[in-house]
Design a protein around this motif. Structure first.
Motif, mmCIF file in Angstrom:
data_model
loop_
_atom_site.group_PDB
_atom_site.id
_atom_site.type_symbol
_atom_site.label_atom_id
_atom_site.label_comp_id
_atom_site.label_asym_id
_atom_site.label_seq_id
_atom_site.Cartn_x
_atom_site.Cartn_y
_atom_site.Cartn_z
ATOM 1 N N GLY A 382 0.798 -1.222 0.000
ATOM 2 C CA GLY A 382 0.000 0.000 0.000
ATOM 3 C C GLY A 382 0.829 1.269 0.000
ATOM 4 O O GLY A 382 0.280 2.377 -0.057
ATOM 5 N N TYR A 383 2.146 1.132 0.049
ATOM 6 C CA TYR A 383 3.033 2.296 0.073
ATOM 7 C C TYR A 383 3.619 2.561 -1.312
ATOM 8 O O TYR A 383 3.792 1.636 -2.118
ATOM 9 C CB TYR A 383 4.180 2.088 1.064
ATOM 10 N N ARG A 384 3.966 3.806 -1.553
ATOM 11 C CA ARG A 384 4.572 4.185 -2.824
ATOM 12 C C ARG A 384 6.084 3.963 -2.749
ATOM 13 O O ARG A 384 6.745 4.388 -1.806
ATOM 14 C CB ARG A 384 4.297 5.668 -3.108
ATOM 15 N N ILE A 385 6.611 3.265 -3.761
ATOM 16 C CA ILE A 385 8.048 2.994 -3.837
ATOM 17 C C ILE A 385 8.612 3.761 -5.037
ATOM 18 O O ILE A 385 8.262 3.478 -6.177
ATOM 19 C CB ILE A 385 8.345 1.487 -4.006
ATOM 20 N N PRO A 386 9.480 4.739 -4.810
ATOM 21 C CA PRO A 386 10.026 5.528 -5.907
ATOM 22 C C PRO A 386 10.940 4.696 -6.811
ATOM 23 O O PRO A 386 11.493 3.670 -6.382
ATOM 24 C CB PRO A 386 10.836 6.632 -5.198
ATOM 25 N N PRO A 387 11.120 5.108 -8.056
ATOM 26 C CA PRO A 387 12.081 4.421 -8.937
ATOM 27 C C PRO A 387 13.493 4.569 -8.383
ATOM 28 O O PRO A 387 13.803 5.515 -7.653
ATOM 29 C CB PRO A 387 11.917 5.150 -10.275
ATOM 30 N N GLY A 388 14.358 3.613 -8.738
ATOM 31 C CA GLY A 388 15.739 3.679 -8.277
ATOM 32 C C GLY A 388 15.934 3.264 -6.832
ATOM 33 O O GLY A 388 16.978 3.529 -6.238
ATOM 34 N N THR A 389 14.938 2.572 -6.245
ATOM 35 C CA THR A 389 15.044 2.109 -4.859
ATOM 36 C C THR A 389 15.651 0.703 -4.830
ATOM 37 O O THR A 389 15.175 -0.200 -5.520
ATOM 38 C CB THR A 389 13.657 2.074 -4.190
ATOM 39 N N MET A 390 16.697 0.533 -4.046
ATOM 40 C CA MET A 390 17.288 -0.798 -3.881
ATOM 41 C C MET A 390 16.372 -1.658 -3.017
ATOM 42 O O MET A 390 15.838 -1.188 -2.014
ATOM 43 C CB MET A 390 18.675 -0.698 -3.222
ATOM 44 N N LEU A 391 16.177 -2.918 -3.428
ATOM 45 C CA LEU A 391 15.328 -3.847 -2.687
ATOM 46 C C LEU A 391 16.176 -4.913 -2.019
ATOM 47 O O LEU A 391 16.987 -5.578 -2.679
ATOM 48 C CB LEU A 391 14.318 -4.520 -3.627
ATOM 49 N N LEU A 392 15.991 -5.078 -0.712
ATOM 50 C CA LEU A 392 16.599 -6.173 0.035
ATOM 51 C C LEU A 392 15.478 -7.034 0.606
ATOM 52 O O LEU A 392 14.680 -6.550 1.407
ATOM 53 C CB LEU A 392 17.484 -5.651 1.167
ATOM 54 N N VAL A 393 15.412 -8.287 0.168
ATOM 55 C CA VAL A 393 14.442 -9.235 0.711
ATOM 56 C C VAL A 393 15.134 -9.981 1.847
ATOM 57 O O VAL A 393 16.094 -10.731 1.613
ATOM 58 C CB VAL A 393 13.964 -10.226 -0.368
#
Length: 502
Positions: A382-393
């Motif tokens: 439900g949150y906005r994630i900007p472009p260029g954001t690194m993702l760590l799972v």
């Protein structure tokens, strides 16, 4: 002056917080410091530090690592949103120095951005290098190296054995035999000087590749030359590239045909030979640099990870002798004492699979998976994630969360009885998921199963002392054990007869 400075910091933090909420960004620890962001909150090992932050701020959290925006997800639902619903959006890799220098300027399979070039590399890896047929063709290499390890351990005389080194050298020999038909550890090493160079390169690669590079997040340190990591990466990549180029040149001229099958024109070719033969159909694409990058990715991704899984599994079994005995009884019943364990036995050994699965659940060698990066704006939780954001799972957090795994802190292989494969939705995904999931899963499971099955079949195992094996994690990209596994083994009554067979 001091009062004004702290007033500025307070106003900065409050304004940042308000802006964060207005923009509908995920929860974030307060405050976000200028320049550092949240770097001051991070301790080693990183996956545990991020788990603590997620427990406080939720399974979708947005952090600031210096100049980089980082999304940390730590629940199956959030992971599914990123790796299924937004799979294409998160199919890129962040532009890190390791990708620039070790990944041929972000063009290797591991570090390339999502697109036509990456799809071609993935196709080559899946169809030509890691296909079931190719792995079957090269199975005798894996069997031979497993037997070499058994022979080495049989000569240990009950002395303490460094299993971390044994597993690592096993995997390096397997991979280099598959890649170029050469082995560089143990007995029967061909070129001594070449082997020395290779071992030096391997040591340097894993040392610098696993180091924390603060310059990735504070670029001014890199520009001022205060970090030094980039120069080390460039130096080790030069050695890697030159070494692999030598192997390609040998294969091209026919000097690298180390295996009898290749020399006799048989079916088995080294992986370098396979890729060189494809050059005839597409000379522009199968350039030396493409071949080198594929082989180096295979070598880096297929050695330390599998070796670490074997070490964690043996450590856990030594702490639970009843589990080790149950696995040995299963192998005795299915394989017997008249022949050595083989890869073909693996489908008939469900309890051994349970042990491997439980090891990968509790001790995932990619605790944060390989980082992704968003190509465009999207929504997660439900949150906005900007472009260029690194993702760590945070796979470690998900797979050790008691909300999803009853008795999560207990090593309990039986929990996987009746389960096919190694995935359980997004609660269990040791090889990642989606487009950037690991293409070497089949090879890794074969090699881990073969090594563990062979060791359990042929030896009785004991801890060095009465104390349990220390299961603390160390620091590094592949979650090594803080203390390398030392163990004792005694050959079983039939082992010498099995090892003497041709």
């Amino acid at each position: 002056m001091v009062i004004e400075f702290f007033l500025f910091l307070a106003l900065y933090a409050v304004a940042k917080r308000l802006l964060h909420k207005i923009r509908n960004l995920p929860p974030s620890p307060f405050p976000t410091l200028p320049i550092l962001g949240h770097l001051h909150l991070l301790k080693k090992p990183l996956h545990r530090s991020l788990s603590r932050i997620s427990r406080r701020h939720g399974p979708v959290a947005l952090l600031q690592f210096g100049s980089r925006r980082v999304l940390v997800v730590s629940s199956p639902d959030a992971a599914e949103e990123c790796l299924a619903k937004n799979d294409v959006v998160f199919a890129n890799r962040p532009r890190l120095l390791a990708g620039k220098h070790l990944g041929y300027n972000h063009t290797s399979l591991a570090w390339s951005s999502y697109g036509d070039h990456w799809r071609n590399l993935r196709r080559i890896a899946s169809l030509e290098i890691l296909s079931t047929n190719r792995l079957l063709t090269l199975s005798s290499i894996r069997a031979g190296e497993a037997k070499s390890l058994l022979c080495r351990l049989a000569k240990s005389g009950g002395q303490s054995v460094d299993m971390k080194s044994a597993f690592f050298e096993l995997m390096l020999n397997v991979m280099m035999q598959m890649i170029a038909g050469k082995r560089y550890y143990g007995e029967n090493v061909g070129e001594v000087e070449e082997a020395r160079k290779f071992r030096e390169i391997v040591t340097e690669t894993f040392k610098i590749g696993g180091a924390t590079n603060i310059g990735e997040f504070l670029p001014f340190l890199r520009r001022m030359g205060l970090n030094g990591v980039e120069e080390q990466l460039m130096a080790v990549q030069k050695k890697r590239d030159e070494f692999m180029q030598t192997l390609i040149d040998e294969s091209r001229s026919g000097e690298g045909d180390a295996s009898p099958e290749a020399a006799e024109g048989g079916k088995r070719k080294t992986l370098i030979q396979v890729l060189l033969s494809l050059r005839e159909t597409d000379p522009e694409y199968y350039k030396d640099e493409t071949i080198k990058s594929l082989m180096l990715v295979l070598l880096a991704a297929g050695t330390d990870t599998s070796a670490a899984t074997m070490e964690w599994a043996m450590s856990a079994m030594l702490n639970h002798p009843e589990i080790l005995k149950k696995a040995q009884a299963e192998i005795d019943e299915v394989v017997g004492h008249d022949r050595l364990f083989s890869e073909s036995d693996l489908p008939k050994l469900p309890y051994l699979h349970c042990i491997i699965n439980e090891t990968m659940r509790m001790y995932p060698v990619g605790p944060l998976l390989v980082p992704h990066e968003s190509a465009e704006e999207c929504h997660v939780g439900g949150y906005r994630i900007p472009p260029g954001t690194m993702l760590l799972v945070n796979l470690f957090s998900i797979q050790n969360d008691p909300k999803y795994w009853p008795d999560a802190a207990k090593f309990k292989p039986e929990r996987f009885e009746g389960m096919e494969g190694v995935r359980d939705g997004y609660k269990m995904m040791p090889f990642g998921s989606g487009r950037r999931g690991c293409p070497g899963e089949n090879l890794a499971l074969r090699m881990v199963g073969l090594a563990l099955g062979s060791l359990i079949q042929c030896f009785e195992w004991d801890r060095i002392g009465d104390e349990p094996i220390d299961m603390t994690e160390g620091t590094g990209l592949t979650m090594p054990k803080a203390q390398p596994l030392l163990a004792r083994c005694r050959p079983r009554s039939f082992t010498s007869d099995l090892l003497s067979q041709a």
